[in-house]
Design a protein around this motif. Structure first.
Motif, short mmCIF file in Angstrom:
data_model
loop_
_atom_site.label_atom_id
_atom_site.label_comp_id
_atom_site.label_asym_id
_atom_site.label_seq_id
_atom_site.Cartn_x
_atom_site.Cartn_y
_atom_site.Cartn_z
N GLU A 15 -1.63 -3.09 7.52
CA GLU A 15 -1.81 -4.51 7.81
C GLU A 15 -0.91 -4.97 8.96
OE1 GLU A 15 -1.95 -8.84 5.61
OE2 GLU A 15 -1.68 -7.05 4.41
N GLN A 47 -9.67 -0.78 7.61
CA GLN A 47 -8.85 -1.92 7.20
C GLN A 47 -8.97 -3.06 8.19
OE1 GLN A 47 -7.37 -1.88 4.28
NE2 GLN A 47 -6.33 -3.83 4.43
N TYR A 48 -9.06 -2.74 9.47
CA TYR A 48 -9.24 -3.75 10.52
C TYR A 48 -10.54 -4.51 10.26
CZ TYR A 48 -8.09 -5.42 15.28
OH TYR A 48 -7.72 -6.16 16.37
N LEU A 51 -9.96 -6.88 7.25
CA LEU A 51 -9.01 -7.98 7.44
C LEU A 51 -9.36 -8.91 8.61
CD1 LEU A 51 -5.60 -6.19 6.85
CD2 LEU A 51 -6.83 -7.69 5.29
#
Length: 75
Positions: A15, A47-48, A51
């Motif tokens: 993150e 994850q990008y 998020l």
């Protein structure tokens, strides 16, 4: 060139890396971009996409990383 010192392990989680990438994207005035990751970078790409999907035009993931069980196997 800006240099940063890592002061805590938490600064190196996915993150935080994504937040750094977002700061770079904004600093160079790019409204959206494509992101690609391979192997461990694939985890970052996924994850990008979760998020910050509003910042991406596309996400390319190749050769996804092995599972935690595989990575922690002694052999």
């Amino acid at each position: 060139m800006i240099s940063y010192v890592v002061e805590a392990d938490e600064q190196m989680n996915l993150e935080e890396v994504i937040l750094d990438l977002e700061a770079n994207r904004e600093a160079i005035h790019i409204p959206k971009w494509a992101f690609a990751g391979h192997s461990t970078g694939d985890l970052l790409a996924l994850q990008y996409a979760v998020l910050k999907q509003q910042s991406l035009t596309k996400c390319i993931c190749g050769c996804s990383s092995a599972s935690k069980a595989y990575a922690s196997h002694p052999k």
